[in-house]
Design a protein around this motif. Structure first.
Motif, PDB file in Angstrom:
ATOM      1  N   PHE A 147      47.545  45.598  52.327  1.00 30.55           N
ATOM      2  CA  PHE A 147      47.844  46.757  51.184  1.00 30.55           C
ATOM      3  C   PHE A 147      46.641  46.927  50.340  1.00 30.55           C
ATOM      4  N   THR A 148      46.373  47.872  49.707  1.00 31.06           N
ATOM      5  CA  THR A 148      45.509  48.105  48.765  1.00 31.06           C
ATOM      6  C   THR A 148      46.046  48.544  47.345  1.00 31.06           C
ATOM      7  N   ALA A 181      46.786  41.641  47.611  1.00 30.32           N
ATOM      8  CA  ALA A 181      46.210  42.771  48.077  1.00 30.32           C
ATOM      9  C   ALA A 181      44.774  42.657  48.836  1.00 30.32           C
ATOM     10  N   ALA A 182      44.530  43.339  49.766  1.00 32.31           N
ATOM     11  CA  ALA A 182      43.277  43.191  50.347  1.00 32.31           C
ATOM     12  C   ALA A 182      42.181  43.671  49.651  1.00 32.31           C
ATOM     13  N   LYS A 183      42.566  44.831  48.751  1.00 30.67           N
ATOM     14  CA  LYS A 183      41.663  45.595  47.543  1.00 30.67           C
ATOM     15  C   LYS A 183      42.357  45.651  46.290  1.00 30.67           C
ATOM     16  N   LEU A 242      52.229  39.644  55.613  1.00 27.80           N
ATOM     17  CA  LEU A 242      50.869  39.983  55.878  1.00 27.80           C
ATOM     18  C   LEU A 242      50.151  38.838  56.720  1.00 27.80           C
ATOM     19  N   SER A 258      37.994  38.720  56.120  1.00 30.60           N
ATOM     20  CA  SER A 258      37.032  39.523  55.215  1.00 30.60           C
ATOM     21  C   SER A 258      37.599  40.885  54.390  1.00 30.60           C
ATOM     22  N   VAL A 259      38.486  41.705  55.490  1.00 30.21           N
ATOM     23  CA  VAL A 259      39.031  42.816  54.847  1.00 30.21           C
ATOM     24  C   VAL A 259      40.171  42.460  54.025  1.00 30.21           C
ATOM     25  N   ASP A 260      40.396  41.356  53.725  1.00 29.67           N
ATOM     26  CA  ASP A 260      41.573  40.789  52.707  1.00 29.67           C
ATOM     27  C   ASP A 260      40.953  40.476  51.659  1.00 29.67           C
ATOM     28  N   THR A 261      39.544  40.419  51.406  1.00 27.96           N
ATOM     29  CA  THR A 261      38.906  40.071  50.320  1.00 27.96           C
ATOM     30  C   THR A 261      37.711  41.241  49.823  1.00 27.96           C
ATOM     31  N   GLN A 262      38.334  42.209  49.758  1.00 30.42           N
ATOM     32  CA  GLN A 262      37.483  43.429  49.345  1.00 30.42           C
ATOM     33  C   GLN A 262      37.159  43.172  47.844  1.00 30.42           C
ATOM     34  N   GLY A 263      36.042  43.688  47.650  1.00 39.17           N
ATOM     35  CA  GLY A 263      35.640  43.601  46.119  1.00 39.17           C
ATOM     36  C   GLY A 263      34.977  42.485  45.766  1.00 39.17           C
ATOM     37  N   ARG A 317      38.787  39.299  39.607  1.00 44.93           N
ATOM     38  CA  ARG A 317      38.603  40.220  40.739  1.00 44.93           C
ATOM     39  C   ARG A 317      38.271  41.786  40.336  1.00 44.93           C
TER      40      ARG A 317
END
Lengths: 165, 646
Positions: free
Chosen positions: A138-139, A160-162, B7, B138-143, B645
């Protein structure tokens, strides 16, 4: 990969047997939505937490299973509509399926919008469900949440992923 | 199931597939993201201190001993450590260079720790346990994610940036930097053993279909540290044991790629290759290793009752050791180990979801100690949703380190004379033995897991282990040490060779109780007991002595951990850890108290203040005779950490 052999995420969706891992992707999404709600502080603390969804969305049946479940001191009630704009202010949570957040109104005060469009939170949605390979994450748009008076816990922000803030 | 479990997934290490802890036939503990987030850990080994039964002792700023079910030692190599499926331990001098495990803690998704033999699935060197560190996709740590830590003795910075390049492709670039002032000597003075290092990496996750996923990652790390060395000097006024300081450095390159594929509802397959280059110069000795590893494995649901796990792997390790005569390879300039393994496991449900039996074995062949078989049998019984039980019988082996097989070591050490303890200079030469055999463990384990209601969990495991062919140092000669200019002997000169002349047995238990006293107040208590005896087979203590005496471990460990969310912005937590004195009596008991308070300043900024070892100025965690290093003390410290973050 999340797990050692990468088999795990797949097994979570395909395993047979009686353990909790035996769930469809839709069940996992509903379970994630329910768990997210446990980490959200809403400004209104009425006895019921109303989750609204469109009749046409595949997740509707799963969401109905949340009816009566407790979130903190509140009990979930699920309301189903034909069109999303019918989901008026009585909804605390609006699940909009794959609708683009651009086509939707901003969430009302005390309300969160949950959608599955890949750009949902970038375009003003509050919580996005995003598939990547076999897994769901989830974002969050914390800015939108804040402007509608809703607060996410730091645990949720970490998972959260983003996070847009 | 918690959100975090949804998750990711539950425990995978025990059976190489996803499974809730209460459904596993092994002694397992998982450090999850919430544990990591609430921790004041500066390093990976700090995080491991919370695991019931694990022994984590800091030796110096550059060394930590981590062990399960005994065998704590700077030379321990019976605990397999993996990061994202790649074994990162060294098989040349000792098991792990823990200070080189530098991955950013903020990128760790979970750490799964198994106590007990994992040989049937994971092969040699998992004789007493497996630690599996799983980092986030990597898609879990965007930003942008960053954390900075400044303490009285340490500083650390972590940085990561992740983005989704397309619906199928994610990438993360990450890095970390850490420095430490070192520990203290017994008189309270600084040991001047500073440590500094950093790591940078990039990781791609690619999921072209819902049935395929690919990981590629590449990392480079390097650093340096100072090591105090206690040698001896002989002068006109007699013998002295001065401490000198040696500057050391290390570097590592790691490249890994893994593909996994869901062939059908009942068959999943995964292939992995990795390359790891490690260099470490310590006391002027260069230890260098190039490791190539390839593996392929699968999981097949064969009908309603059988689940079959299978895999094969190959590994080539090229080691070089040299630089001075402290440690030298006895034959060539480099040594090449070749290892081929396979495993097969059948999990058979006698009563679906209630009773199952697992039979499996690893088969291994290498070019230095031949072939070995590591079988195990496990039985699992679920009485109801709230109570399950398991038992296992296993054989596991630890193949000899290169040091035991083909390295000549010459150490100048202060040697305590038996009886008086008076220090005399000694030059000890220890010669590797090409005929060194694997150590063998036969183990019986049993456990019980119970859900007590309202989120409370009770988890207990007990074990009895018998070890044979344990590595020993067999004394072959002892003579007076004469130095030029001195008409009388100034000390001792000894020569010894590695062998397998020791055996041992251990038994113990690990008990865990965890739950919530209130919705916002969590509590965890654990107690572990260990009894371990290692002795020479012959009984002649003065001719053969075990490399690892077992004496550094402790009988009792007690841990209490609690965390309270005061409101949705403030939280406090505390951890108490008691370790009884070492089995050999040389290290006193100690109690560690750590406290931490966190404030969420804004939705994306957390500020935490923490302190550790608050009950005493300093404590000794690790003490070993006959090594040329002075004992170092862990000191009281405090630190401020900011995480953000965007």
């Amino acid at each position: 990969m999340r797990c050692l052999t990468v088999l795990c995420g797949v097994l979570m969706l395909t395993a047979t047997g009686g353990n909790a891992a035996a769930q469809s992707k839709g069940d996992v999404k509903v379970a994630i939505i329910y768990n997210i709600l446990r980490f959200v502080t809403f400004p209104n603390n009425t006895a019921t937490l109303t989750v609204c969804a469109r009749r046409q969305d595949s997740l509707v049946e799963g969401l109905k299973s949340l009816e009566g479940r407790a979130v903190s001191t509140r009990k979930i009630t699920v309301a189903v509509y034909d069109k999303i704009d019918q989901a008026a202010n009585e909804c605390d949570v609006v699940y909009v399926g794959y609708a683009s957040a651009r086509t939707l109104q901003k969430p009302a005060r005390g309300q969160i919008l949950i959608g599955e469009d890949p750009s949902f939170v970038d375009q003003g949605g509050t919580v996005g469900l995003v598939s990547f390979g076999p897994q769901v994450r989830f974002t969050i748009n914390a800015r939108v949440a804040q402007s509608s008076g809703v607060r996410f816990s730091s645990q949720l922000m970490q998972l959260a992923a983003k996070v847009i803030s | 199931m918690s959100l975090e479990d949804l998750l990711s997934q539950e425990v995978t290490t025990a059976s190489k597939k996803a499974r809730p802890i209460g459904d596993s036939a092994s002694a397992i503990y998982v450090i999850n993201q919430d544990n990591i987030r609430r921790s004041a850990a500066r390093t990976l080994t700090d995080l491991l201190r919370q695991v019931p039964g694990l022994e984590v002792f800091d030796l110096s700023s550059s060394g930590t001993s981590v062990s399960a079910r005994g065998f704590s030692s700077r030379f321990a190599s019976n605990l397999l450590v993996m990061v994202d499926g790649a074994a990162i331990y060294s098989t040349s001098i000792s098991g792990m260079f823990w200070d080189q495990a530098l991955m950013p803690l903020q990128d760790i998704e979970r750490i799964e720790v198994i106590r007990g033999p994992g040989g049937a699935l994971w092969g040699s060197n998992s004789i007493n346990g497996v630690i599996n560190v799983i980092t986030k996709q990597s898609v879990d740590t965007q930003g942008l994610r960053a954390s900075g830590l400044a303490g009285l003795r340490d500083a650390r910075a972590e940085l990561g940036y992740g983005t989704r390049l397309s619906d199928e492709l994610g990438v993360r670039a990450y890095g970390t930097y850490r420095r430490s002032q070192g520990m203290k000597f017994s008189d309270g003075s600084n040991d001047h053993a500073s440590w500094e290092g950093g790591l940078g990496g990039v990781r791609f996750d690619y999921a072209p279909t819902s049935k395929d996923s690919v990981v590629f990652l590449s990392e480079y790390s390097r650093g340096g540290f100072t090591q105090p060395y206690k040698g001896f000097a002989v002068g006109p006024t007699g013998v002295t044991f001065p401490i000198s300081y040696v500057d050391n450095d290390f570097s590592s390159t790691h490249i890994l790629s893994r593909w996994s594929h869901t062939a059908s509802q009942s068959l999943t397959l995964a292939g992995q290759v990795y390359f790891n280059q490690l260099k470490r110069e310590e006391l002027g000795v260069l230890v260098a290793r190039d490791l190539y590893d390839a593996s392929f494995e699968g999981h097949w649901q064969a009908g309603a009752r059988h689940e079959i796990g299978f895999g094969i792997s190959g590994r080539i390790s090229r080691d070089r050791i040299g630089g001075n005569n402290l440690f030298t390879l006895m034959k060539n300039n480099s040594n090449v180990d070749r290892i081929a393994t396979g495993y097969l496991e059948d999990e058979f449900s006698l009563i679906p979801d209630r009773l199952r039996i697992t039979l499996g074995s690893k088969f291994e062949h290498n070019n230095f100690s031949g072939s070995n078989i590591q079988p195990n049998a496990r039985i699992f019984y679920r009485a109801n949703d709230k109570l399950s039980m398991w038992a296992a019988i296993s054989r596991a082996v630890r193949t000899p380190l290169l040091q035991e097989r083909g390295v000549k070591a010459t150490l100048e050490t202060p040697f305590p004379l038996p009886g008086s303890g008076t220090l005399v200079p000694a030059i000890s030469t220890v010669i590797g033995n090409p005929e060194s055999k694997p150590e063998v463990l036969d183990s019986i384990e049993a456990g019980l897991w119970s859900s007590l209601g309202r989120g409370w969990i009770f988890d207990v495991a007990a074990f009895y282990n018998r070890y044979d062919d344990l590595a020993s140092i067999n004394l072959s000669s002892i003579s007076p040490l004469f130095l030029a200019g001195f008409p009388f002997p100034v000390g001792l000169q000894t020569t010894a060779a590695f062998g397998n002349e020791a055996k041992g047995r251990s038994w113990g238990t690990e008990i865990l109780l965890s739950g919530n006293l209130a919705p916002n107040w969590s509590m965890e208590a654990s107690y572990s007991y260990l009894d371990l005896k290692i002795r020479p087979k012959t009984g002649f203590e003065n001719m053969a002595s075990p490399v690892i005496t077992g004496g550094l471990s402790s009988h009792h460990q007690l841990r209490l951990k609690t965390a309270v969310d005061l409101d949705d912005r403030f939280e406090v937590s505390g951890a108490l850890h008691y370790v009884s004195r070492s089995l050999d009596g040389l290290r006193p008991a100690y109690t560690d108290l750590g406290l931490r308070a966190e404030f969420q300043a804004t939705p994306n900024i957390q500020i935490a203040l923490s302190g550790s070892n608050l009950l005493k100025n300093k404590r000794l965690e690790y003490y070993q005779l006959n090594i040329p290093f002075p004992p170092n003390y862990v000191v009281r410290t405090g630190q401020l950490e900011i995480r953000t973050r965007f």
